[in-house]
Write an enzyme that holds these catalytic residues in place. Structure first.
Site, PDB file in Angstrom:
ATOM      1  N   HIS A 130       0.826  -1.207   0.000  1.00  0.00           N
ATOM      2  CA  HIS A 130       0.000   0.000   0.000  1.00  0.00           C
ATOM      3  C   HIS A 130       0.860   1.255   0.000  1.00  0.00           C
ATOM      4  CE1 HIS A 130      -3.259  -2.764   1.162  1.00  0.00           C
ATOM      5  NE2 HIS A 130      -4.099  -1.806   0.779  1.00  0.00           N
ATOM      6  N   LYS A 134      -0.793   4.897   4.616  1.00  0.00           N
ATOM      7  CA  LYS A 134      -1.785   3.998   5.226  1.00  0.00           C
ATOM      8  C   LYS A 134      -1.421   3.789   6.688  1.00  0.00           C
ATOM      9  CE  LYS A 134      -3.984  -0.525   4.641  1.00  0.00           C
ATOM     10  NZ  LYS A 134      -5.347  -0.010   4.835  1.00  0.00           N
TER      11      LYS A 134
END
Ligand code: NAD
Length: 221
Positions: A130, A134
């Site tokens: 990601h 995040k």
């Protein structure tokens, strides 16, 4: 028209949801709640049929509980918080709560195919990748994938591997290993638009769900 308020409206996902709700013919955006905009969820709750929450792991539960207490259906995309506490709140509410760790159809299909593979090639590892802002790790999608694979007879090796780098959006690989062979599945969300059809489907269906608390986009397909 379904009247929709968005919590986390100034965030990456929230902005995309606002645009999607405004563009759809059967939904109306009636509120954008976000501390960055100076608007509290409580300010927009009274007019909403459905709230969509894409906020942070430490605020999502309280936001969803506020919706349920007010009798407003809530669609939760935020990950990294205790879903059992939310289940308990939903079960005593007069409104419905729908949660999806991943609203992208490709990611849901990856989970379903993983479940089909697990009885035949049980040993597997999950690598999720990601963007570097995040907040939670491993991702909600990876945790859900692991739960489903384990329930189908697989053995997800721990730990789940989490990669955080600029340039990424949301990606996941499941690698199954057997005697003399491996099988790899990979899903890539390369744009946040990948999540929007799933979010819109949830907004349309949450009010008519048979249960107060539902997890997983596959339940709506
Ligand atoms: N389920 C899915 O398919 C999916 C997809 C992508 C991201 N996510 C999750 O969605 C969440 C949001 O991701 P993002 O990238 O948009 O984050 P982000 O940091 O860009 O946005 C979060 C926003 O929430 C706001 N916020 C904080 N507290 C709030 C409160 N009490 N009320 C209202 N707004 C509040 C912040 O000011 C911020 O604008 C994360 O948990 C992420 O993991 C889920």
């Amino acid at each position: 028209m379904i009247k929709v308020a968005v919590a986390g409206a100034a965030g990456r996902m929230g902005q995309a949801v606002c645009e999607t709700v405004e563009a759809a013919e059967d939904t109306e955006l009636i509120g954008r709640a976000d501390p960055a905009l100076g608007v509290e969820l409580a300010d927009v709750l009274a007019d909403a049929d459905v709230v969509v929450d894409f906020t942070t792991p430490d605020t999502a539960l309280a936001n969803a509980e506020a919706c349920l207490e007010a009798g407003v259906h809530v669609v939760v995309g935020t990950t990294g918080f205790d879903l059992e506490a939310l289940r308990a709140a939903a079960e005593t509410s007069s409104a419905n709560c729908f949660v999806a760790p991943n609203f992208a159809i490709g990611a849901v299909l990856l989970m379903q195919v993983s479940q089909a593979i697990a009885p035949h090639m049980p040993e597997c590892e999950i690598v999720e990748l990601h963007h570097d802002r995040k907040l939670d790790a491993p991702s909600g999608t990876a945790k859900r994938t692991a739960e489903l694979i384990d329930a189908a007879g697989g053995n997800v090796h721990q730990p789940i591997h989490s990669v955080r780098l600029p340039g990424l959006v949301a990606h996941q690989e499941v690698i199954f290993g057997g005697e003399g062979q491996t099988l790899s599945l990979r899903h890539d969300s390369i744009d946040r638009r990948s999540f929007m059809p799933g979010v819109l489907l949830a907004v349309r269906k949450v009010g008519g769900l048979p249960d107060r608390f539902t997890v997983g986009l596959e339940k709506l397909l």
